[in-house]
Design a protein around this motif. Structure first.
Motif, PDB file in Angstrom:
ATOM      1  N   GLY A  62      93.452  82.327 -38.246  1.00  0.00           N
ATOM      2  CA  GLY A  62      94.061  82.124 -39.559  1.00  0.00           C
ATOM      3  C   GLY A  62      93.237  81.185 -40.406  1.00  0.00           C
ATOM      4  O   GLY A  62      92.444  80.395 -39.916  1.00  0.00           O
ATOM      5  N   GLU A  63      93.438  81.280 -41.705  1.00  0.00           N
ATOM      6  CA  GLU A  63      92.729  80.423 -42.653  1.00  0.00           C
ATOM      7  C   GLU A  63      93.427  79.075 -42.753  1.00  0.00           C
ATOM      8  O   GLU A  63      94.638  79.012 -42.964  1.00  0.00           O
ATOM      9  CB  GLU A  63      92.714  81.109 -44.012  1.00  0.00           C
ATOM     10  N   VAL A  64      92.673  78.002 -42.591  1.00  0.00           N
ATOM     11  CA  VAL A  64      93.238  76.659 -42.721  1.00  0.00           C
ATOM     12  C   VAL A  64      93.554  76.408 -44.193  1.00  0.00           C
ATOM     13  O   VAL A  64      92.694  76.537 -45.060  1.00  0.00           O
ATOM     14  CB  VAL A  64      92.278  75.584 -42.170  1.00  0.00           C
ATOM     15  N   VAL A  65      94.823  76.062 -44.448  1.00  0.00           N
ATOM     16  CA  VAL A  65      95.279  75.797 -45.810  1.00  0.00           C
ATOM     17  C   VAL A  65      95.090  74.323 -46.141  1.00  0.00           C
ATOM     18  O   VAL A  65      94.630  73.967 -47.224  1.00  0.00           O
ATOM     19  CB  VAL A  65      96.761  76.196 -45.964  1.00  0.00           C
ATOM     20  N   ASP A 151      96.561  69.445 -36.267  1.00  0.00           N
ATOM     21  CA  ASP A 151      96.774  68.749 -37.541  1.00  0.00           C
ATOM     22  C   ASP A 151      96.627  69.673 -38.736  1.00  0.00           C
ATOM     23  O   ASP A 151      96.752  69.229 -39.883  1.00  0.00           O
ATOM     24  CB  ASP A 151      95.771  67.610 -37.686  1.00  0.00           C
ATOM     25  N   ASP A 152      96.353  70.957 -38.489  1.00  0.00           N
ATOM     26  CA  ASP A 152      96.094  71.903 -39.564  1.00  0.00           C
ATOM     27  C   ASP A 152      97.315  72.763 -39.876  1.00  0.00           C
ATOM     28  O   ASP A 152      98.046  73.169 -38.978  1.00  0.00           O
ATOM     29  CB  ASP A 152      94.941  72.855 -39.195  1.00  0.00           C
ATOM     30  N   ILE A 153      97.470  73.086 -41.154  1.00  0.00           N
ATOM     31  CA  ILE A 153      98.428  74.093 -41.601  1.00  0.00           C
ATOM     32  C   ILE A 153      97.583  75.356 -41.792  1.00  0.00           C
ATOM     33  O   ILE A 153      96.577  75.340 -42.506  1.00  0.00           O
ATOM     34  CB  ILE A 153      99.107  73.699 -42.920  1.00  0.00           C
ATOM     35  N   VAL A 154      97.997  76.427 -41.109  1.00  0.00           N
ATOM     36  CA  VAL A 154      97.193  77.634 -41.056  1.00  0.00           C
ATOM     37  C   VAL A 154      97.977  78.803 -41.626  1.00  0.00           C
ATOM     38  O   VAL A 154      99.156  78.989 -41.306  1.00  0.00           O
ATOM     39  CB  VAL A 154      96.773  77.936 -39.587  1.00  0.00           C
ATOM     40  N   LEU A 155      97.320  79.605 -42.461  1.00  0.00           N
ATOM     41  CA  LEU A 155      97.915  80.829 -42.985  1.00  0.00           C
ATOM     42  C   LEU A 155      97.964  81.836 -41.848  1.00  0.00           C
ATOM     43  O   LEU A 155      96.949  82.148 -41.242  1.00  0.00           O
ATOM     44  CB  LEU A 155      97.080  81.368 -44.143  1.00  0.00           C
ATOM     45  N   ALA A 156      99.180  82.291 -41.512  1.00  0.00           N
ATOM     46  CA  ALA A 156      99.342  83.184 -40.361  1.00  0.00           C
ATOM     47  C   ALA A 156      98.911  84.593 -40.713  1.00  0.00           C
ATOM     48  O   ALA A 156      98.871  84.991 -41.834  1.00  0.00           O
ATOM     49  CB  ALA A 156     100.803  83.184 -39.920  1.00  0.00           C
TER      50      ALA A 156
END
Length: 156
Positions: A62-65, A151-156
């Protein structure tokens, strides 16, 4: 030029214009796939193709937001690079939305006072659902699934 020749010429011209129009329509009905890979887009957001991995390891594709620390509890943050707003209505509960107002497509301007806010016409949206709390917008923000990986928010 006789009248019969003029009618034939007009008919020929109109037939030619009709043929060009038909070809244009058929070409427009072709694939949305500009690369010709056979995968249709179907109006969905395009999948990221060059996902740079953030330091800290594998994000599962996923892309890290952004970072968890960027999103306060009871508030949210706008991530312009991914055109997203991520909220944390309660501790550990993250919600992702497209950062574009559903009223007239203005970018989301802020997250404060417990709502996601559009500065163009004053629409306000709920942190947990993206539902409009104050118009003129009548449709919710487009939800985008996010997960937390370390620690990352990831686009699922």
């Amino acid at each position: 030029m006789s009248r019969e020749e003029a009618v034939t010429s007009r008919r020929t011209l109109l037939a030619g214009v009709g043929a060009v129009g038909a070809v244009s329509v058929l070409a427009a009905c072709g694939s949305d796939d500009p690369a010709g890979t056979g995968a249709a887009n179907n109006g969905a957001d395009p999948e990221p193709t060059d996902q740079a991995e953030e330091p800290g390891g594998d994000t599962g594709g996923g892309e890290v937001v952004g970072k968890v620390s960027d999103v306060p509890v009871g508030g949210g943050a706008i991530f312009a690079a991914t055109e997203m707003v991520v909220t944390q209505p309660t501790a550990g509960q993250f919600r992702g939305f497209r950062a574009v107002c559903t009223h007239q497509g203005c970018p989301i301007a802020s997250v404060d006072s417990g709502t996601i806010n559009c500065s163009c016409h004053g629409s306000k949206f709920a942190l947990d659902s993206g539902e409009p709390r104050n118009g003129p917008a009548t449709r919710p923000l487009t939800a985008r699934e996010v997960t937390v990986k370390g620690d990352d928010i990831v686009l699922a």
